[in-house]
Write a protein that holds these residues in place. Structure first.
Motif, PDB file in Angstrom:
ATOM      1  N   PRO A 249       3.926   7.734   7.235  1.00  0.00           N
ATOM      2  CA  PRO A 249       4.421   6.365   7.079  1.00  0.00           C
ATOM      3  C   PRO A 249       3.855   5.380   8.096  1.00  0.00           C
ATOM      4  O   PRO A 249       3.643   4.214   7.775  1.00  0.00           O
ATOM      5  CB  PRO A 249       5.931   6.476   7.199  1.00  0.00           C
ATOM      6  N   ALA A 250       3.583   5.830   9.310  1.00  0.00           N
ATOM      7  CA  ALA A 250       3.024   4.916  10.308  1.00  0.00           C
ATOM      8  C   ALA A 250       1.664   4.393   9.857  1.00  0.00           C
ATOM      9  O   ALA A 250       1.385   3.194   9.932  1.00  0.00           O
ATOM     10  CB  ALA A 250       2.908   5.620  11.655  1.00  0.00           C
ATOM     11  N   THR A 251       0.835   5.277   9.355  1.00  0.00           N
ATOM     12  CA  THR A 251      -0.495   4.900   8.882  1.00  0.00           C
ATOM     13  C   THR A 251      -0.411   4.056   7.615  1.00  0.00           C
ATOM     14  O   THR A 251      -1.101   3.036   7.489  1.00  0.00           O
ATOM     15  CB  THR A 251      -1.342   6.159   8.606  1.00  0.00           C
ATOM     16  N   VAL A 252       0.437   4.492   6.691  1.00  0.00           N
ATOM     17  CA  VAL A 252       0.568   3.791   5.412  1.00  0.00           C
ATOM     18  C   VAL A 252       1.075   2.363   5.618  1.00  0.00           C
ATOM     19  O   VAL A 252       0.527   1.398   5.085  1.00  0.00           O
ATOM     20  CB  VAL A 252       1.508   4.578   4.464  1.00  0.00           C
ATOM     21  N   VAL A 253       2.129   2.218   6.401  1.00  0.00           N
ATOM     22  CA  VAL A 253       2.728   0.896   6.624  1.00  0.00           C
ATOM     23  C   VAL A 253       1.769  -0.002   7.408  1.00  0.00           C
ATOM     24  O   VAL A 253       1.662  -1.201   7.120  1.00  0.00           O
ATOM     25  CB  VAL A 253       4.098   1.030   7.323  1.00  0.00           C
ATOM     26  N   LYS A 254       1.064   0.564   8.367  1.00  0.00           N
ATOM     27  CA  LYS A 254       0.099  -0.219   9.140  1.00  0.00           C
ATOM     28  C   LYS A 254      -0.989  -0.791   8.219  1.00  0.00           C
ATOM     29  O   LYS A 254      -1.337  -1.968   8.318  1.00  0.00           O
ATOM     30  CB  LYS A 254      -0.533   0.667  10.215  1.00  0.00           C
ATOM     31  N   GLY A 255      -1.500   0.024   7.309  1.00  0.00           N
ATOM     32  CA  GLY A 255      -2.496  -0.451   6.350  1.00  0.00           C
ATOM     33  C   GLY A 255      -1.928  -1.503   5.411  1.00  0.00           C
ATOM     34  O   GLY A 255      -2.583  -2.495   5.094  1.00  0.00           O
ATOM     35  N   PHE A 256      -0.685  -1.276   4.982  1.00  0.00           N
ATOM     36  CA  PHE A 256      -0.043  -2.232   4.087  1.00  0.00           C
ATOM     37  C   PHE A 256       0.171  -3.564   4.796  1.00  0.00           C
ATOM     38  O   PHE A 256      -0.015  -4.630   4.205  1.00  0.00           O
ATOM     39  CB  PHE A 256       1.286  -1.663   3.587  1.00  0.00           C
ATOM     40  N   GLU A 257       0.552  -3.517   6.076  1.00  0.00           N
ATOM     41  CA  GLU A 257       0.745  -4.750   6.841  1.00  0.00           C
ATOM     42  C   GLU A 257      -0.570  -5.513   7.018  1.00  0.00           C
ATOM     43  O   GLU A 257      -0.587  -6.742   6.972  1.00  0.00           O
ATOM     44  CB  GLU A 257       1.369  -4.436   8.207  1.00  0.00           C
ATOM     45  N   ARG A 258      -1.669  -4.771   7.213  1.00  0.00           N
ATOM     46  CA  ARG A 258      -2.982  -5.438   7.310  1.00  0.00           C
ATOM     47  C   ARG A 258      -3.307  -6.170   6.004  1.00  0.00           C
ATOM     48  O   ARG A 258      -3.795  -7.294   6.019  1.00  0.00           O
ATOM     49  CB  ARG A 258      -4.085  -4.420   7.620  1.00  0.00           C
ATOM     50  N   LEU A 259      -3.036  -5.522   4.881  1.00  0.00           N
ATOM     51  CA  LEU A 259      -3.261  -6.173   3.586  1.00  0.00           C
ATOM     52  C   LEU A 259      -2.337  -7.377   3.417  1.00  0.00           C
ATOM     53  O   LEU A 259      -2.741  -8.420   2.897  1.00  0.00           O
ATOM     54  CB  LEU A 259      -3.045  -5.185   2.446  1.00  0.00           C
ATOM     55  N   TRP A 260      -1.092  -7.212   3.850  1.00  0.00           N
ATOM     56  CA  TRP A 260      -0.098  -8.282   3.744  1.00  0.00           C
ATOM     57  C   TRP A 260      -0.563  -9.531   4.494  1.00  0.00           C
ATOM     58  O   TRP A 260      -0.441 -10.643   3.993  1.00  0.00           O
ATOM     59  CB  TRP A 260       1.230  -7.786   4.295  1.00  0.00           C
ATOM     60  N   GLU A 261      -1.103  -9.332   5.684  1.00  0.00           N
ATOM     61  CA  GLU A 261      -1.543 -10.467   6.507  1.00  0.00           C
ATOM     62  C   GLU A 261      -2.710 -11.215   5.870  1.00  0.00           C
ATOM     63  O   GLU A 261      -2.892 -12.401   6.122  1.00  0.00           O
ATOM     64  CB  GLU A 261      -1.933  -9.992   7.912  1.00  0.00           C
ATOM     65  N   ARG A 262      -3.477 -10.557   5.035  1.00  0.00           N
ATOM     66  CA  ARG A 262      -4.620 -11.211   4.376  1.00  0.00           C
ATOM     67  C   ARG A 262      -4.230 -11.924   3.084  1.00  0.00           C
ATOM     68  O   ARG A 262      -5.038 -12.641   2.510  1.00  0.00           O
ATOM     69  CB  ARG A 262      -5.713 -10.189   4.075  1.00  0.00           C
ATOM     70  N   LEU A 263      -2.996 -11.725   2.641  1.00  0.00           N
ATOM     71  CA  LEU A 263      -2.543 -12.394   1.421  1.00  0.00           C
ATOM     72  C   LEU A 263      -2.354 -13.892   1.663  1.00  0.00           C
ATOM     73  O   LEU A 263      -1.982 -14.298   2.763  1.00  0.00           O
ATOM     74  CB  LEU A 263      -1.206 -11.811   0.951  1.00  0.00           C
TER      75      LEU A 263
ATOM     76  N   THR B  82      10.772   2.994   1.996  1.00  0.00           N
ATOM     77  CA  THR B  82      10.429   3.937   0.933  1.00  0.00           C
ATOM     78  C   THR B  82       9.365   4.922   1.395  1.00  0.00           C
ATOM     79  O   THR B  82       9.456   6.122   1.113  1.00  0.00           O
ATOM     80  CB  THR B  82       9.947   3.182  -0.320  1.00  0.00           C
ATOM     81  N   ALA B  83       8.352   4.442   2.105  1.00  0.00           N
ATOM     82  CA  ALA B  83       7.293   5.318   2.615  1.00  0.00           C
ATOM     83  C   ALA B  83       7.870   6.356   3.565  1.00  0.00           C
ATOM     84  O   ALA B  83       7.502   7.538   3.510  1.00  0.00           O
ATOM     85  CB  ALA B  83       6.208   4.497   3.313  1.00  0.00           C
ATOM     86  N   ALA B  84       8.800   5.954   4.420  1.00  0.00           N
ATOM     87  CA  ALA B  84       9.433   6.887   5.358  1.00  0.00           C
ATOM     88  C   ALA B  84      10.282   7.916   4.630  1.00  0.00           C
ATOM     89  O   ALA B  84      10.259   9.113   4.956  1.00  0.00           O
ATOM     90  CB  ALA B  84      10.266   6.129   6.380  1.00  0.00           C
ATOM     91  N   LEU B  85      11.027   7.484   3.618  1.00  0.00           N
ATOM     92  CA  LEU B  85      11.865   8.401   2.843  1.00  0.00           C
ATOM     93  C   LEU B  85      11.007   9.419   2.100  1.00  0.00           C
ATOM     94  O   LEU B  85      11.290  10.617   2.118  1.00  0.00           O
ATOM     95  CB  LEU B  85      12.732   7.618   1.858  1.00  0.00           C
ATOM     96  N   LEU B  86       9.954   8.963   1.442  1.00  0.00           N
ATOM     97  CA  LEU B  86       9.086   9.877   0.705  1.00  0.00           C
ATOM     98  C   LEU B  86       8.428  10.894   1.631  1.00  0.00           C
ATOM     99  O   LEU B  86       8.257  12.059   1.265  1.00  0.00           O
ATOM    100  CB  LEU B  86       8.025   9.096  -0.071  1.00  0.00           C
ATOM    101  N   TYR B  87       8.085  10.469   2.829  1.00  0.00           N
ATOM    102  CA  TYR B  87       7.486  11.385   3.799  1.00  0.00           C
ATOM    103  C   TYR B  87       8.486  12.460   4.206  1.00  0.00           C
ATOM    104  O   TYR B  87       8.140  13.633   4.309  1.00  0.00           O
ATOM    105  CB  TYR B  87       6.996  10.608   5.016  1.00  0.00           C
ATOM    106  N   ARG B  88       9.741  12.058   4.434  1.00  0.00           N
ATOM    107  CA  ARG B  88      10.771  13.035   4.802  1.00  0.00           C
ATOM    108  C   ARG B  88      11.038  14.031   3.675  1.00  0.00           C
ATOM    109  O   ARG B  88      11.337  15.191   3.923  1.00  0.00           O
ATOM    110  CB  ARG B  88      12.070  12.331   5.189  1.00  0.00           C
ATOM    111  N   LEU B  89      10.932  13.580   2.430  1.00  0.00           N
ATOM    112  CA  LEU B  89      11.167  14.458   1.279  1.00  0.00           C
ATOM    113  C   LEU B  89       9.956  15.333   0.958  1.00  0.00           C
ATOM    114  O   LEU B  89      10.073  16.280   0.187  1.00  0.00           O
ATOM    115  CB  LEU B  89      11.530  13.624   0.044  1.00  0.00           C
TER     116      LEU B  89
END
Length: 115
Positions: free
Chosen positions: A26-40, A59-66
């Motif tokens: 989730p740390a990697t996934v959210v970091k990438g998503f935030e980079r994309l978010w900032e470019r929107l 959601t990313a954190a929950l899916l990782y835990r599961l």
């Protein structure tokens, strides 16, 4: 699969469920998503709202835990597909792939979208 048949190539599809890998961290996934978010554009960010980004992170954190930390089902499926005399066309690796994703793949699109 059909495209390779004329060449005598057998294709097996491995459909893994959720597994803990660097790609699903989730740390990697959210970091990438935030980079994309900032470019929107600001208007797109406003349309989705900051809560969308926060919900995605939860959601990313929950899916990782599961997800399963054991990657052996995926490796076993790949090994069987490569070494078996008669490999299967599809392999579902993981409990979630076998009992959730695989049955959903046979459902109509409107039903799988609803789930």
């Amino acid at each position: 699969r059909r495209e390779m048949r004329p060449f005598g190539v057998h294709v097996s599809i491995i459909e893994p469920g959720g597994f803990r890998t660097a790609m699903t961290d989730p740390a990697t996934v959210v970091k990438g998503f935030e980079r994309l978010w900032e470019r929107l554009p600001a208007e797109t960010q406003a349309a989705y709202g900051r809560h969308y980004l926060e919900s995605y992170a939860r959601t990313a954190a929950l899916l990782y835990r599961l997800s399963s930390p054991r990657l052996s089902p995926v490796a076993a499926a790949a090994q069987h597909a490569l070494l078996a005399r008669s490999p299967r066309r599809r392999y579902a690796a993981g409990w979630d792939a076998r009992f959730l994703f695989l049955p959903l793949s046979y459902c109509p699109a409107w039903l799988s979208d609803a789930v």
